[in-house]
Design a protein around this motif. Structure first.
Motif, PDB file in Angstrom:
ATOM      1  N   GLY A 127       0.752  -1.236   0.036  1.00 45.56           N
ATOM      2  CA  GLY A 127      -0.165  -0.013  -0.179  1.00 45.56           C
ATOM      3  C   GLY A 127       0.710   1.237   0.077  1.00 45.56           C
ATOM      4  N   HIS A 128       1.959   1.374   0.297  1.00 46.40           N
ATOM      5  CA  HIS A 128       2.718   2.604   0.877  1.00 46.40           C
ATOM      6  C   HIS A 128       2.917   3.377  -0.510  1.00 46.40           C
ATOM      7  CE1 HIS A 128       7.268   1.361   0.299  1.00 46.40           C
ATOM      8  NE2 HIS A 128       6.709   0.787  -0.634  1.00 46.40           N
ATOM      9  N   HIS A 129       2.970   3.090  -1.842  1.00 44.86           N
ATOM     10  CA  HIS A 129       3.038   4.140  -3.110  1.00 44.86           C
ATOM     11  C   HIS A 129       1.731   4.569  -3.032  1.00 44.86           C
ATOM     12  CE1 HIS A 129       7.178   2.671  -3.485  1.00 44.86           C
ATOM     13  NE2 HIS A 129       6.853   1.730  -3.940  1.00 44.86           N
ATOM     14  N   PHE A 165      10.487   0.619   6.352  1.00 48.99           N
ATOM     15  CA  PHE A 165      11.649   0.210   6.070  1.00 48.99           C
ATOM     16  C   PHE A 165      11.819  -0.545   4.583  1.00 48.99           C
ATOM     17  CE2 PHE A 165      10.752  -2.862   9.804  1.00 48.99           C
ATOM     18  CZ  PHE A 165      10.635  -3.982   8.891  1.00 48.99           C
ATOM     19  N   ASP A 166      10.733  -0.594   3.888  1.00 48.94           N
ATOM     20  CA  ASP A 166      10.735  -0.886   2.502  1.00 48.94           C
ATOM     21  C   ASP A 166      11.863  -0.354   1.818  1.00 48.94           C
ATOM     22  OD1 ASP A 166       8.630  -2.448   0.549  1.00 48.94           O
ATOM     23  OD2 ASP A 166       9.664  -0.870  -0.484  1.00 48.94           O
ATOM     24  N   VAL A 167      12.580  -0.844   0.774  1.00 47.91           N
ATOM     25  CA  VAL A 167      13.594  -0.354   0.174  1.00 47.91           C
ATOM     26  C   VAL A 167      13.348   0.915  -0.640  1.00 47.91           C
ATOM     27  CG1 VAL A 167      13.401  -1.624  -1.951  1.00 47.91           C
ATOM     28  CG2 VAL A 167      15.795  -1.164  -1.102  1.00 47.91           C
ATOM     29  N   HIS A 168      11.971   0.969  -1.323  1.00 48.64           N
ATOM     30  CA  HIS A 168      11.561   2.058  -1.863  1.00 48.64           C
ATOM     31  C   HIS A 168      10.672   3.184  -1.183  1.00 48.64           C
ATOM     32  CE1 HIS A 168      11.299  -1.616  -4.639  1.00 48.64           C
ATOM     33  NE2 HIS A 168      11.648  -1.014  -5.326  1.00 48.64           N
ATOM     34  N   PHE A 169      11.019   4.368  -1.378  1.00 53.06           N
ATOM     35  CA  PHE A 169      10.372   5.400  -0.594  1.00 53.06           C
ATOM     36  C   PHE A 169       8.991   5.207  -0.400  1.00 53.06           C
ATOM     37  CE2 PHE A 169       8.908   9.806  -0.262  1.00 53.06           C
ATOM     38  CZ  PHE A 169       9.227   9.856   1.102  1.00 53.06           C
ATOM     39  N   PHE A 246      10.393  -6.198   2.579  1.00 51.61           N
ATOM     40  CA  PHE A 246      11.817  -7.001   2.988  1.00 51.61           C
ATOM     41  C   PHE A 246      12.505  -6.877   1.517  1.00 51.61           C
ATOM     42  CE2 PHE A 246       8.533  -8.696   5.858  1.00 51.61           C
ATOM     43  CZ  PHE A 246       9.200  -8.166   6.930  1.00 51.61           C
ATOM     44  N   ASP A 247      12.462  -6.066   0.902  1.00 54.65           N
ATOM     45  CA  ASP A 247      13.060  -5.716  -0.580  1.00 54.65           C
ATOM     46  C   ASP A 247      14.699  -4.917  -0.424  1.00 54.65           C
ATOM     47  OD1 ASP A 247      11.668  -3.609  -0.203  1.00 54.65           O
ATOM     48  OD2 ASP A 247      10.263  -3.566  -1.894  1.00 54.65           O
ATOM     49  N   ALA A 248      14.987  -4.703   0.599  1.00 56.40           N
ATOM     50  CA  ALA A 248      16.316  -4.390   0.827  1.00 56.40           C
ATOM     51  C   ALA A 248      17.372  -5.219   0.954  1.00 56.40           C
ATOM     52  CB  ALA A 248      16.462  -3.486   1.928  1.00 56.40           C
ATOM     53  N   GLU A 286       4.819  -5.029   3.186  1.00 59.29           N
ATOM     54  CA  GLU A 286       4.637  -4.285   1.900  1.00 59.29           C
ATOM     55  C   GLU A 286       5.417  -4.998   0.622  1.00 59.29           C
ATOM     56  OE1 GLU A 286       3.451  -1.457   1.521  1.00 59.29           O
ATOM     57  OE2 GLU A 286       2.900  -0.644   3.358  1.00 59.29           O
ATOM     58  N   GLY A 287       6.767  -4.553   0.570  1.00 59.16           N
ATOM     59  CA  GLY A 287       7.536  -5.407  -0.493  1.00 59.16           C
ATOM     60  C   GLY A 287       8.337  -6.509  -0.309  1.00 59.16           C
ATOM     61  N   GLY A 288       9.067  -7.202  -1.061  1.00 57.13           N
ATOM     62  CA  GLY A 288       9.760  -8.290  -0.950  1.00 57.13           C
ATOM     63  C   GLY A 288       9.406  -9.326  -2.038  1.00 57.13           C
ATOM     64  N   TYR A 289      10.638  -9.487  -2.644  1.00 57.81           N
ATOM     65  CA  TYR A 289      10.170 -10.132  -4.343  1.00 57.81           C
ATOM     66  C   TYR A 289      11.210 -11.346  -4.628  1.00 57.81           C
ATOM     67  CZ  TYR A 289       7.568  -5.902  -4.497  1.00 57.81           C
ATOM     68  OH  TYR A 289       6.613  -5.022  -3.887  1.00 57.81           O
ATOM     69  N   ASN A 290      12.130 -11.669  -3.713  1.00 54.05           N
ATOM     70  CA  ASN A 290      12.617 -12.799  -3.557  1.00 54.05           C
ATOM     71  C   ASN A 290      12.149 -14.044  -2.810  1.00 54.05           C
ATOM     72  OD1 ASN A 290      14.553 -14.914  -2.746  1.00 54.05           O
ATOM     73  ND2 ASN A 290      15.946 -14.387  -4.265  1.00 54.05           N
TER      74      ASN A 290
HETATM   75 ZN   LIG Z   1       9.347  -1.918  -2.122  1.00 52.16          ZN
END
Ligand SMILES: [Zn+2]
Length: 307
Positions: A127-129, A165-169, A246-248, A286-290
């Motif tokens: 949701g954060h974007h 703390f998602d890697v994307h702003f 978790f995409d960082a 939020e994210g995390g794609y591996n």
């Molecule tokens: Zn992300």
């Protein structure tokens, strides 16, 4: 009091942006399997079915015209309707996004009413974007912003900390919550990276950690200690919401930082330690794609959350 609330919904694993897209249904199962594989967590995992957020609740964070326009879309089974270059919906997506927002709202209720102190929402789409009047970056409704505004409006909270703390702003969360008098917004992101054309300008109650490509978890830890933690402790939040991307992680295919699962455990433990006076903590995926890294990192995060 339950030690932990775990909130999810089958529709969150039916939403799809496109066949083969990295923001894929299997992400939900990866997180679920990782949590269920840990005996100390599995014992606390009685999944709560995420309720469907009502349009009025979505309008806490979004323009009413945006909400009603989106909710009128009815993709046929197998059809995808594109909303922006990165964002599309299938026939399950709008319910999934309403469940994601409903999960965070329900978790906020559980925590504020003292039924649990920690909650994790295994939901998608992220949701954060999502901005006040715009779907973007795989996101439709900004679940964390909706949860924060629900805590303030429904429960009368005065101080809510939102940590991303998602890697994307989290441009959407910043768009909706920045300079809100009852919010402290702490974020970390890689720059340059989507969606940033330039380094975001901090707001009155917004602190953004900007990390260069290839930087590792130690760089993040040093920045969190020097930029986030004293502000978080001084703010003494009544509730903490986490946008848990978790995409960082070093193995993530969509970004270029080199964090490990330990780094998510560390930051989560520090957030728990610094906000002990709060009602509790609500975290949402939020994210995390591996898929492997996603499971490992979500497990490390939840273990630290309930320790
Ligand atoms: Zn992300």
């Amino acid at each position: 009091m339950n030690p932990f609330a775990y909130i999810t919904h089958p529709d969150c694993a039916r939403h799809e942006i496109a066949p083969g897209h990295p923001e894929q249904p299997a992400r939900i199962a990866s997180v679920d399997a990782a949590l269920r594989g840990a005996p100390e967590i599995a014992a606390a995992l009685s999944a709560i079915e995420a309720p469907l957020a009502e349009p009025d609740s979505l309008c806490l964070a979004h323009d009413p015209d945006y909400v009603s326009t989106l909710l009128k879309l009815e993709p046929a089974p197998g059809e995808f309707i594109r909303l922006d270059p990165d964002t599309a919906i299938n026939s399950y997506s709008l319910d999934a996004a309403r469940r994601a927002a409903g999960a965070v709202m329900h978790a906020v209720d559980e925590v504020v009413l003292g039924k649990t102190a920690r909650a994790f929402c295994n939901v998608r789409p992220p949701g954060h974007h999502a901005e006040r009047d715009k779907a973007m970056g795989f996101c439709l409704f900004n679940s964390i912003a909706i949860g924060a505004l629900h805590a303030i409006q429904q429960h009368g909270l005065q101080r809510v900390a939102v940590i991303d703390f998602d890697v994307h702003f989290g441009n959407g969360t910043s768009d909706i919550l920045r300079d809100h008098g009852n919010i402290l917004l702490l974020s970390s992101c890689q720059y340059p990276l989507y969606p940033l054309d330039e380094v975001p300008v901090a707001g009155r109650s917004e602190i953004n950690i900007i990390l260069p490509p290839e930087s590792d978890g130690n760089a993040f830890r040093e920045a969190a200690v020097s930029q986030w933690f004293s502000a978080l402790e001084a703010y003494a939040p009544q509730l903490v919401l986490i946008s848990a991307g978790f995409d960082a992680h070093a193995d993530d295919p969509l970004a270029g930082l080199n964090w490990q699962a330990d780094d998510y455990a560390w930051v989560t433990s520090e957030i728990v330690r610094l906000t002990g006076a709060a009602h509790g903590i609500v975290s949402s995926l939020e994210g995390g794609y591996n898929l492997d890294a996603l499971g490992q990192c979500a497990l490390a995060h939840v273990q630290a959350l309930i320790a």
